[in-house]
Enzyme design. Structure first.
Site, PDB file in Angstrom:
ATOM      1  N   LYS A 116       0.807  -1.213   0.000  1.00 16.19           N
ATOM      2  CA  LYS A 116       0.000   0.000   0.000  1.00 16.19           C
ATOM      3  C   LYS A 116       0.845   1.270   0.000  1.00 16.19           C
ATOM      4  CE  LYS A 116      -4.238  -1.724   2.196  1.00 16.19           C
ATOM      5  NZ  LYS A 116      -3.946  -3.124   2.401  1.00 16.19           N
ATOM      6  N   GLU A 200      -2.770   6.290   8.388  1.00 10.32           N
ATOM      7  CA  GLU A 200      -3.483   7.277   7.588  1.00 10.32           C
ATOM      8  C   GLU A 200      -4.539   7.999   8.413  1.00 10.32           C
ATOM      9  OE1 GLU A 200      -3.425   5.423   3.093  1.00 10.32           O
ATOM     10  OE2 GLU A 200      -5.204   5.131   4.326  1.00 10.32           O
ATOM     11  N   HIS A 234     -14.401  -3.710   8.711  1.00 10.60           N
ATOM     12  CA  HIS A 234     -13.697  -3.594   7.430  1.00 10.60           C
ATOM     13  C   HIS A 234     -13.983  -4.747   6.472  1.00 10.60           C
ATOM     14  CE1 HIS A 234     -11.639  -0.310   9.385  1.00 10.60           C
ATOM     15  NE2 HIS A 234     -11.178  -1.109  10.310  1.00 10.60           N
ATOM     16  N   ARG A 296      -6.907  -8.223  -9.109  1.00  8.51           N
ATOM     17  CA  ARG A 296      -7.586  -9.504  -9.335  1.00  8.51           C
ATOM     18  C   ARG A 296      -9.064  -9.222  -9.530  1.00  8.51           C
ATOM     19  NH1 ARG A 296     -10.262  -9.574  -4.589  1.00  8.51           N
ATOM     20  NH2 ARG A 296      -9.171  -8.930  -2.699  1.00  8.51           N
TER      21      ARG A 296
END
Length: 649
Positions: A116, A200, A234, A296
């Protein structure tokens, strides 16, 4: 086009890929583990190869065994599905080195987006907006804490190699940062073999909107957006396309950014650019930020297929076989609205713990699309994701599609394991969701209302009793004589609540039930029963379990009075494994005083870590397991005893 492909996966996605490939005339090779010998994807395939033990590391993660199976069966290409090796660049290179085609992006593209932090740096360079945060290589605890202070709380800790919510923790204030960091790293190390994280800024009213892209290695198009904001910890629960409230201006901006991201890495195949969107003031072209790219096919790809009419698996095979993009951007359009709900074997009252069990009954509404890798008679294994099916509907408008989703969920019939079906039904009926007012915090805010258990009505109990006593199809001599009706009795248990009920069988078509103080009449007219004046739902019986398919399924256990053990239901002293799994950590020591709610152990199951807490205060009397032990559901891990100054009750 390929003559033969191997699907390096299992379950729902393996079946999904086979359906399209076989319709195209392509022969399909399945691979399977010990646990999947009789699995649906094996039965669907043209040929199947055993590749190892039940644990993923012994089978579906064995790239060498998969490549060897492809070579031995004459496959020219390998489709990875999602999960397992689908985003492993080393596997891609090994496939190509063996002279085979990988149906997906290049190893270089996967590496570019696989971490990431590196992916976000690349997106900044390409001009794609990103969330403020720290994406550096220095993983010093103090530095990460300082960066969190600089960014400003709340912050989100995320595994750099992560996905699916694993290795991700929300931190509201500085005092909780270190514990959350340790937990995220541990889970990330287990799931991905990489403990590195990024930090973040957490958007306070976030929406998760992603864009489906498809590239041929030089050019890319987007197939519009999906809204995946309905999440629990999540994990996506219900997805939809297009996103509610989406404007033409916002869609164009997000589409351009997604195509830019894909073309920046020379992307080939199906991929998804995930954005976090600030929904605090509506959807604005300056209010979305790159989150990550999934290199994907996504679990939720069917909703895109439903609104575009594109078969994404067909596109994958055609582009991997050397064709260009089947359609230009201007030839793609949105038609109607679609939803997908993920049906899982989960124990909702126990915090959505993954569940196992044999599916004794499984029926879907024939008017919906149900992508499933299991059938009635199959077992939900502790080794893999406990998904039962994806329930997909489409309609000309959002309201119509949502109405069809509600109907499809009501008509799902599952018996043999606990599921999240009632939770999905409550979510589909949620007022704010119905109005399109979605954000990633909706489920968390309203979780109590969304998990209210059904209320068992007397006619449900009577119907379960009819099934338990085989009285739904009574013979002419079942339960009565020429002189008077005979009484029968049955005990039924639902969620630790016992119902002992009596019936008089007055005729093959007439029964009188006593449920507590209430008398319930059951009559059959023209071959159809009514109980308590209500038309009866369907019912399934397997062994000592009776499931009444009302309120998303009410499961009763038929009580065997001779087998029922005497005594209570436990005093909270024994900490047991709620499911099969690996003991990751034991925090308890013999003689240690603990308070109620203190963590005593961590169990790893289905790639997630579950903290096991003390149900009461006391003293640790015995530690019955050790870190590294593989345990079954119900295995005793820690035993407590009352503190010396406690008086037993």
């Amino acid at each position: 086009m390929f003559d033969t492909i191997l699907i390096a996966n299992r379950g729902e996605i393996a079946c999904r890929v086979m359906e399209t490939a076989q319709a195209m005339g392509v022969r399909c090779v399945a691979v399977y583990s010990d646990a999947d010998t009789e699995a649906k994807h094996v039965q669907m395939s043209d040929t199947a190869v055993h590749i190892g033990g039940s644990a993923p590391g012994d089978s579906y993660l064995r790239g060498d065994a998969i490549i060897r199976a492809a070579q031995e069966t004459g496959a020219q290409a390998i489709h990875p599905g999602y999960g397992f090796l689908s985003e492993n660049p080393d596997f891609v290179e090994a496939v190509e080195a063996a002279g085979l085609v990988f149906i997906g992006p290049s190893a270089k593209a996967i590496r570019a987006m696989g971490l990431k932090d590196a992916a976000k740096a690349l997106m900044v360079e390409a001009g794609v907006p990103v969330v403020p945060g720290y994406h550096g290589a220095d993983q010093d605890d103090a530095l990460l804490a300082a960066e969190a202070d600089r960014i400003g709380y709340p912050v989100l800790i995320k595994a750099v190699a992560g996905g699916g919510g694993k290795g991700m923790r929300l931190v509201e204030e500085a005092t909780g940062f270190q514990a959350a960091l340790d937990s995220a790293r541990s889970e990330a190390k287990t799931a991905f073999g990489n403990a590195d994280v990024l930090v973040e800024k957490f958007v306070t009213k976030p929406r998760h909107i992603e864009v489906q892209v498809f590239g041929d290695g030089s050019r890319a198009v987007h197939l519009f957006e999906r809204d995946c904001s309905l999440q629990r910890r999540h994990q996506k629960v219900i997805e939809e396309a297009p996103a509610p409230g989406m404007t033409d201006e916002m869609r164009a901006a997000m589409g351009r950014a997604a195509v830019t991201a894909a073309e920046a890495i020379g992307y080939a195949g199906a991929g998804t650019i995930e954005f976090i969107v600030d929904g605090s003031d509506g959807l604005r072209p300056d209010g979305f930020f790159f989150m990550e790219m999934n290199t994907r096919l996504q679990v939720e790809h069917p909703v895109t297929e439903a609104i575009t009419g594109v078969d994404l698996v067909e596109w994958q095979l055609r582009v991997a076989a050397g064709e260009g993009l089947p359609l230009r951007q201007e030839e793609l359009q949105v038609n109607g609205h679609a939803f997908e709900a993920r049906l899982y074997a989960e124990d909702v009252p126990k915090g959505f713990l993954p569940a196992t069990g044999t599916l004794t009954h499984l029926v879907f509404d024939e008017r919906c699309r149900a992508d499933s890798g299991v059938r009635a008679g199959d077992t939900i294994s502790p080794f893999y994701d406990p998904m039962i099916a994806k329930v997909i509907v489409q309609g000309p408008t959002r309201d119509v599609a949502l109405s069809r989703l509600r109907t499809a969920l009501r008509r799902c019939e599952v018996a043999g394991t606990v599921t999240n079906l009632a939770f999905l039904g409550a979510l589909a009926a949620h007022e704010s969701f119905g109005a399109g007012e979605v954000d990633t915090g909706l489920i968390g805010r309203d979780i109590d209302a969304l998990t209210v258990p059904p209320r068992v009505q007397p006619h449900h109990v009577a119907l379960a009793g009819m099934a338990a006593l085989d009285l739904l199809e009574p013979q002419s001599d079942a339960g009565f004589t020429l002189w008077h009706p005979l009484r029968r009795q049955v005990g039924l248990n639902w969620q630790d609540e016992d119902h002992f009920v009596h019936v008089q069988v007055l005729s093959p078509d007439h029964q009188l039930w006593q449920i507590g103080d209430e008398e319930i009449v059951a009559r059959r007219v023209a071959g159809r029963w009514s109980v308590g004046g209500q038309p009866v739902p369907r019912v399934a019986k397997a062994g000592d379990r009776v499931t009444v398919f009302a309120d998303y399924g009410i499961s009763f256990t038929v009580i065997d009075p001779l087998a029922r053990a005497a005594g209570g239901h436990g005093d909270g002293n024994l900490i047991e494994a709620p499911m099969p799994g690996l003991v990751r950590m034991i925090d308890a020591k013999v003689g240690q005083a603990v308070e109620k709610g203190v963590r005593l152990a961590i169990l790893e199951a289905m790639k997630m870590e579950h903290s096991l807490l003390a149900a009461r205060s006391g003293i640790v009397a015995e530690v019955l397991a050790a870190a590294g032990d593989q345990v079954e559901a119900g295995a005793a891990l820690v035993r407590l005893e009352a503190a010396p100054d406690e008086t037993p009750t």
